[in-house]
Design an enzyme around this catalytic site. Sequence first.
Site, PDB file in Angstrom:
ATOM      1  N   ASP A  61      -5.527  -9.896 -14.963  1.00  0.00           N
ATOM      2  CA  ASP A  61      -6.321 -11.417 -14.904  1.00  0.00           C
ATOM      3  C   ASP A  61      -7.909 -10.408 -14.937  1.00  0.00           C
ATOM      4  OD1 ASP A  61      -8.321 -13.297 -13.359  1.00  0.00           O
ATOM      5  OD2 ASP A  61      -6.545 -12.609 -11.687  1.00  0.00           O
TER       6      ASP A  61
ATOM      7  N   GLU B 265      -8.040 -20.154 -16.245  1.00  0.00           N
ATOM      8  CA  GLU B 265      -8.421 -21.052 -15.252  1.00  0.00           C
ATOM      9  C   GLU B 265      -9.720 -22.197 -15.501  1.00  0.00           C
ATOM     10  OE1 GLU B 265      -9.696 -20.279 -10.075  1.00  0.00           O
ATOM     11  OE2 GLU B 265     -11.076 -19.643 -12.014  1.00  0.00           O
TER      12      GLU B 265
ATOM     13  N   ASN C 292      -0.018   4.579   0.092  1.00  0.00           N
ATOM     14  CA  ASN C 292      -1.023   5.803   0.015  1.00  0.00           C
ATOM     15  C   ASN C 292      -1.234   5.448   1.222  1.00  0.00           C
ATOM     16  OD1 ASN C 292      -2.715   4.349  -0.540  1.00  0.00           O
ATOM     17  ND2 ASN C 292      -4.538   5.642  -2.009  1.00  0.00           N
TER      18      ASN C 292
ATOM     19  N   ASP D 244     -10.067 -16.264 -16.377  1.00  0.00           N
ATOM     20  CA  ASP D 244     -10.749 -16.534 -15.079  1.00  0.00           C
ATOM     21  C   ASP D 244     -11.860 -16.959 -15.370  1.00  0.00           C
ATOM     22  OD1 ASP D 244     -11.039 -15.880 -12.466  1.00  0.00           O
ATOM     23  OD2 ASP D 244     -13.785 -15.302 -12.514  1.00  0.00           O
TER      24      ASP D 244
ATOM     25  N   HIS E 274      -3.821 -17.341  -4.933  1.00  0.00           N
ATOM     26  CA  HIS E 274      -5.236 -16.475  -4.062  1.00  0.00           C
ATOM     27  C   HIS E 274      -6.385 -17.004  -3.994  1.00  0.00           C
ATOM     28  CE1 HIS E 274      -6.950 -15.777  -8.160  1.00  0.00           C
ATOM     29  NE2 HIS E 274      -8.036 -14.954  -7.429  1.00  0.00           N
ATOM     30  N   ASP E 275      -6.686 -18.354  -4.775  1.00  0.00           N
ATOM     31  CA  ASP E 275      -8.034 -19.067  -3.984  1.00  0.00           C
ATOM     32  C   ASP E 275      -7.311 -20.881  -3.397  1.00  0.00           C
ATOM     33  OD1 ASP E 275     -10.229 -17.487  -5.542  1.00  0.00           O
ATOM     34  OD2 ASP E 275      -9.612 -18.566  -6.965  1.00  0.00           O
TER      35      ASP E 275
ATOM     36  N   ASP F 249      -4.096   3.725   3.081  1.00  0.00           N
ATOM     37  CA  ASP F 249      -5.145   3.962   3.322  1.00  0.00           C
ATOM     38  C   ASP F 249      -5.638   2.611   3.663  1.00  0.00           C
ATOM     39  OD1 ASP F 249      -5.040   2.461   0.587  1.00  0.00           O
ATOM     40  OD2 ASP F 249      -5.919   2.974  -0.787  1.00  0.00           O
TER      41      ASP F 249
ATOM     42  N   ASP G  79      -1.584  -1.417  -3.980  1.00  0.00           N
ATOM     43  CA  ASP G  79      -2.272  -0.574  -4.908  1.00  0.00           C
ATOM     44  C   ASP G  79      -1.306  -0.833  -5.794  1.00  0.00           C
ATOM     45  OD1 ASP G  79      -0.283   1.024  -4.169  1.00  0.00           O
ATOM     46  OD2 ASP G  79      -1.719   2.369  -3.077  1.00  0.00           O
TER      47      ASP G  79
ATOM     48  N   ASP H 279       0.547  -1.302   0.226  1.00  0.00           N
ATOM     49  CA  ASP H 279      -0.133  -0.241  -0.037  1.00  0.00           C
ATOM     50  C   ASP H 279       0.733   1.071   0.103  1.00  0.00           C
ATOM     51  OD1 ASP H 279      -1.717   1.790   0.620  1.00  0.00           O
ATOM     52  OD2 ASP H 279      -1.408   1.514   2.346  1.00  0.00           O
TER      53      ASP H 279
HETATM   54  C1  NOJ Z   1     -11.625 -17.108  -9.554  1.00  0.00           C
HETATM   55  C2  NOJ Z   1     -10.899 -16.204  -9.161  1.00  0.00           C
HETATM   56  O1  NOJ Z   1      -9.648 -16.498  -8.637  1.00  0.00           O
HETATM   57  C3  NOJ Z   1     -11.699 -16.271  -7.440  1.00  0.00           C
HETATM   58  O2  NOJ Z   1     -10.991 -15.555  -6.762  1.00  0.00           O
HETATM   59  C4  NOJ Z   1     -13.073 -15.702  -8.048  1.00  0.00           C
HETATM   60  O3  NOJ Z   1     -13.799 -15.290  -6.931  1.00  0.00           O
HETATM   61  C5  NOJ Z   1     -13.798 -16.542  -8.843  1.00  0.00           C
HETATM   62  N1  NOJ Z   1     -13.093 -17.095 -10.189  1.00  0.00           N
HETATM   63  C6  NOJ Z   1     -14.852 -15.762  -9.599  1.00  0.00           C
HETATM   64  O4  NOJ Z   1     -14.496 -14.894 -10.471  1.00  0.00           O
END
Ligand code: NOJ
Length: 570
Positions: free
Chosen positions: A98, A263, A23, A204, A340-341, A25, A29, A21
Amino acid sequence: MKRAWWQEAVGYEIYPRTFYDSNGDGVGDLPGIINKLDYLRDLGVNLLWICPFFTSPMDDFGYDVADYMRVDPSFGTNDDFKVLLREAHARGIKIIIDFVLNHTSDEHRWFIEARKNRYSKERQYYIWKDPKYDEYGTMIPPNNWGSFFSESAWSYDEMAKQYYMHIFSKKMPDLNWENKTLRNQIYDVARYWLDLGVDGFRLDAIAHLAKDLTFKDSSQKANIEGYTLDMSKFSSIPRLFEYLNEFKDEVLIKYPRIMTIGEVGGLASTDEALKYSNYKTGALNMVFNFDTCWENGAYGSEDKLDYQIVTNVKNLKHLFKKWYDACNGKAWLPLYWGNHDHPRVVSQYGSVRYRNESAKMLATTLLFMYGTPFIYNGEEIGMSNVDYTRITDFKDVSALNYARKASNRLSEEQIIRFLRRTSRVNARTPMQWDGSDNAGFTTGTPNQKVNGNFKTINVAAQEADSDSILNFYKTALKIRKDPSILNSVLEGLFELVEPDHADVFAYVHKGAKPLLVISNFRSYEVPFKLSYRVKTVLLHNYPSMEKRGLMLQLRPFESYLLELDPGTSL
Ligand code: NOJ
């Protein structure tokens, strides 16, 4: 063989919200990423995948896009993105963005118009159905399909007087890819970013663009609320490949320098993956499936205690091999432990107790396989799952939906234990830059609570320590980039060694420079027979080799990358 740039690249995924980050907040970013480009170059990566930073109400932190062509103010401006692109390119780093094509936010102007006006062209951009009524006359959704986020895949819209479909949150209505005007709009968005100079897309939820257009009920047993998640209703359906080919012909093919990575969750098989990405007719360059991500049984482990969560090493290595066998010579593969999932890989396949050893072992195992590696931000310093003790700390629509639904059958303690093991929030805590407040991520209040271990696990501490995980990654990436090693990694035949071994993941590349990787996935010692003549130890996560005759005595999470004597019989 001449390779494309993305076949030789080393990728790094950035979750911008919690990366850096600039700035104060509390939200990471784009200027924050610019600030860290030297760090990324020095790490040795040259391809960034940046998760969505477009205008969004942030129901799903950016995967709910309200304006595809504008940067969300919390992330910066379109001009910041242009600077980021320029500065990254100046350092030899490419950027893929993405692209969310399956759905928009319900705050996208298309959806706002669609709800209002049954006769608008935007109405056709989404999937609408009239309600059904049960035997008591109560309105129910048009079918029993469930969403990925623990809800029905349908929500009723009062203004539209119809149900709309959403396979993620109810604030993320699915787009109707049957509609050519909509498809053209999406292609315009793609062209906008490609003309700006981005180097490609991570696409995605691409497996889900086509739905079973009969909209018939799933034959799976529905839950008490009347729905069931049946991915076959909207995953890798044949019509999807027609959409993707059109996208390729009308847009992608015109930008031959770019790369695309789809994905494809939804349990895509290797045959399906080849349909997406085979060299001859595939629309995409490669696809992420998630076969190799849950081989410790954490998925669905609500009633298990932590000690019962054990990596099935045999399955894990056979899955990597299965994908290699299916794709070698036919399609390219990405390599990744998570994203990230997913939970943090050190917590999943490694060990927090043996963080240093296991994070290095995981790096060695992954980085020398066939494909393009993607490191997830924080993996290079061994970041681990959260230590949260309150459900409300898991700020994520899917985790909170799950917790709400599970609360009538599980205790709060069980829910937290499960989330700490499986939730994607584990991967979304602020990047740990140093030992100062908020791990040096922000001077404000972080949007997601920092992992309590940041005082010891952070970039600054590891930069100063020659034996750190971070420095190990740097060394490993330098070795991988050596042209003769890369040739063996990408072109030498990949074989498992002792494929039935239950604790060790070992493989060879039978290239001009034969390579052997041996990785102990256990926190205890494991003997392993070294059946080849070794020329050099290229990479090792312990200071010395323990060998008795031909037997290596592998210590907890010990791992080797060995160059073999070319004369050794393989
Ligand atoms: C896959 C993404 O990686 C995930 O983070 C997201 O919640 C879902 N697709 C919906 O876009």
